[in-house]
Write an enzyme that holds these catalytic residues in place. Structure first.
Site, PDB file in Angstrom:
ATOM      1  N   CYS A   3      45.058  28.317  45.101  1.00 32.88           N
ATOM      2  CA  CYS A   3      45.688  29.423  44.379  1.00 32.88           C
ATOM      3  C   CYS A   3      45.387  30.755  45.068  1.00 32.88           C
ATOM      4  CB  CYS A   3      45.205  29.438  42.931  1.00 32.88           C
ATOM      5  SG  CYS A   3      46.062  30.618  41.862  1.00 32.88           S
ATOM      6  N   CYS A   4      44.137  30.969  45.432  1.00 33.71           N
ATOM      7  CA  CYS A   4      43.751  32.204  46.131  1.00 33.71           C
ATOM      8  C   CYS A   4      44.454  32.313  47.484  1.00 33.71           C
ATOM      9  CB  CYS A   4      42.238  32.240  46.338  1.00 33.71           C
ATOM     10  SG  CYS A   4      41.267  32.553  44.849  1.00 33.71           S
ATOM     11  N   CYS A  47      41.267  38.095  39.118  1.00 30.20           N
ATOM     12  CA  CYS A  47      42.329  37.614  38.238  1.00 30.20           C
ATOM     13  C   CYS A  47      41.728  37.233  36.875  1.00 30.20           C
ATOM     14  CB  CYS A  47      43.009  36.399  38.857  1.00 30.20           C
ATOM     15  SG  CYS A  47      43.858  36.753  40.415  1.00 30.20           S
ATOM     16  N   CYS A  88      40.088  33.753  36.096  1.00 30.06           N
ATOM     17  CA  CYS A  88      38.900  33.377  36.872  1.00 30.06           C
ATOM     18  C   CYS A  88      37.798  34.425  36.821  1.00 30.06           C
ATOM     19  CB  CYS A  88      39.294  33.107  38.326  1.00 30.06           C
ATOM     20  SG  CYS A  88      40.596  31.877  38.520  1.00 30.06           S
ATOM     21  N   CYS A  94      37.431  34.842  47.319  1.00 34.28           N
ATOM     22  CA  CYS A  94      38.818  34.396  47.245  1.00 34.28           C
ATOM     23  C   CYS A  94      39.317  33.881  48.585  1.00 34.28           C
ATOM     24  CB  CYS A  94      39.720  35.524  46.758  1.00 34.28           C
ATOM     25  SG  CYS A  94      39.752  36.955  47.850  1.00 34.28           S
TER      26      CYS A  94
END
Length: 241
Positions: free
Chosen positions: A119-120, A202, A205, A228
């Protein structure tokens, strides 16, 4: 991989020249050396807000951008507008190719729950890679005392991950230095910092941290992940941090 325009010997000389220089001097050096080929990424953390304040005095035309993953806190988005009102600097949003809805539909739901590294990478690393095309250097707000990866950074270095020079003006600062500067200059900052969030990424997280906790404890809480991917060591000798 692109060949560095700023050679290894130039980087070594810059680090020697700027070793004990305050952040404002480091920024002035970067502006003088790279001009309109210099850019800055900010997540609107307290360190980034300090650098925006300094750049507003040095050269407010330097392009500053934020990696808007689609998962940022509303307080973070609001801070962008407060900075615009205070300094006249409109931080550019750099977004992934897919919206959050499109991204989650493609993967059958949020990836941050079980594949946070992916995702990062998709929503931060790839957008940053696109954002710095055509630039020779970028400014980062990392501090050496934040993580082991950042502890290995240099003030000025070749960033192999993004193929340009990386300048870290606040590398030697501490958390105390940052907040003193914010207080002394009445710099806008994210109000979540006053609610137990020392480091803000985010919203899925990021968690508040209890008294005495490390400032990175709230990032990907319950896992070993603390970065990240933007500032992770990929090549020995400092490159790629």
């Amino acid at each position: 991989m692109n060949e560095p325009r700023f050679r290894e010997q130039d980087i070594a000389a810059a680090n020697q020249e700027l070793e004990t220089a305050p952040p404002q001097t480091v920024l002035r050096w970067a502006v003088n050396v790279f001009g309109n080929k210099l850019t800055m990424a900010t997540a609107f953390g307290p360190e980034g807000c300090c650098l925006i304040h300094m750049l507003a005095d040095l050269d407010p035309t330097i392009r500053i951008f934020n990696l808007d993953t689609g998962y940022q806190f509303q307080e973070t988005l609001d801070l962008r507008e407060r900075i615009k009102r205070r300094y006249g600097i409109e931080v550019e949003y750099v977004r992934p190719e897919l919206t959050v809805a499109e991204y989650e539909a493609e993967h059958g739901g949020p990836l941050y729950r079980h594949r946070p590294d992916q995702c990062c990478y998709d929503r931060k690393v790839l957008p940053l890679r696109r954002a710095v095309v055509g630039y020779d250097a970028w400014i980062s707000a990392i501090r050496r005392d934040q993580t082991k990866d950042r502890a290995a950074a240099d003030l000025v270095q070749w960033d192999a991950k993004f193929s340009l020079v990386k300048v870290n003006p606040l590398l030697a600062w501490t958390k105390t230095d940052v907040w003193k500067f914010i207080t002394d200059h009445d710099i806008p900052y994210n109000p979540l910092h006053d609610q137990g969030y020392p480091s803000i990424g985010c919203w899925p997280c990021t968690q508040a941290v209890g008294p005495g906790g490390d400032e990175r404890d709230g990032r990907w809480a319950g896992s070993m992940k603390k970065e990240c991917g933007l500032h992770v060591v990929e090549v020995q000798g400092g490159s790629g941090i």
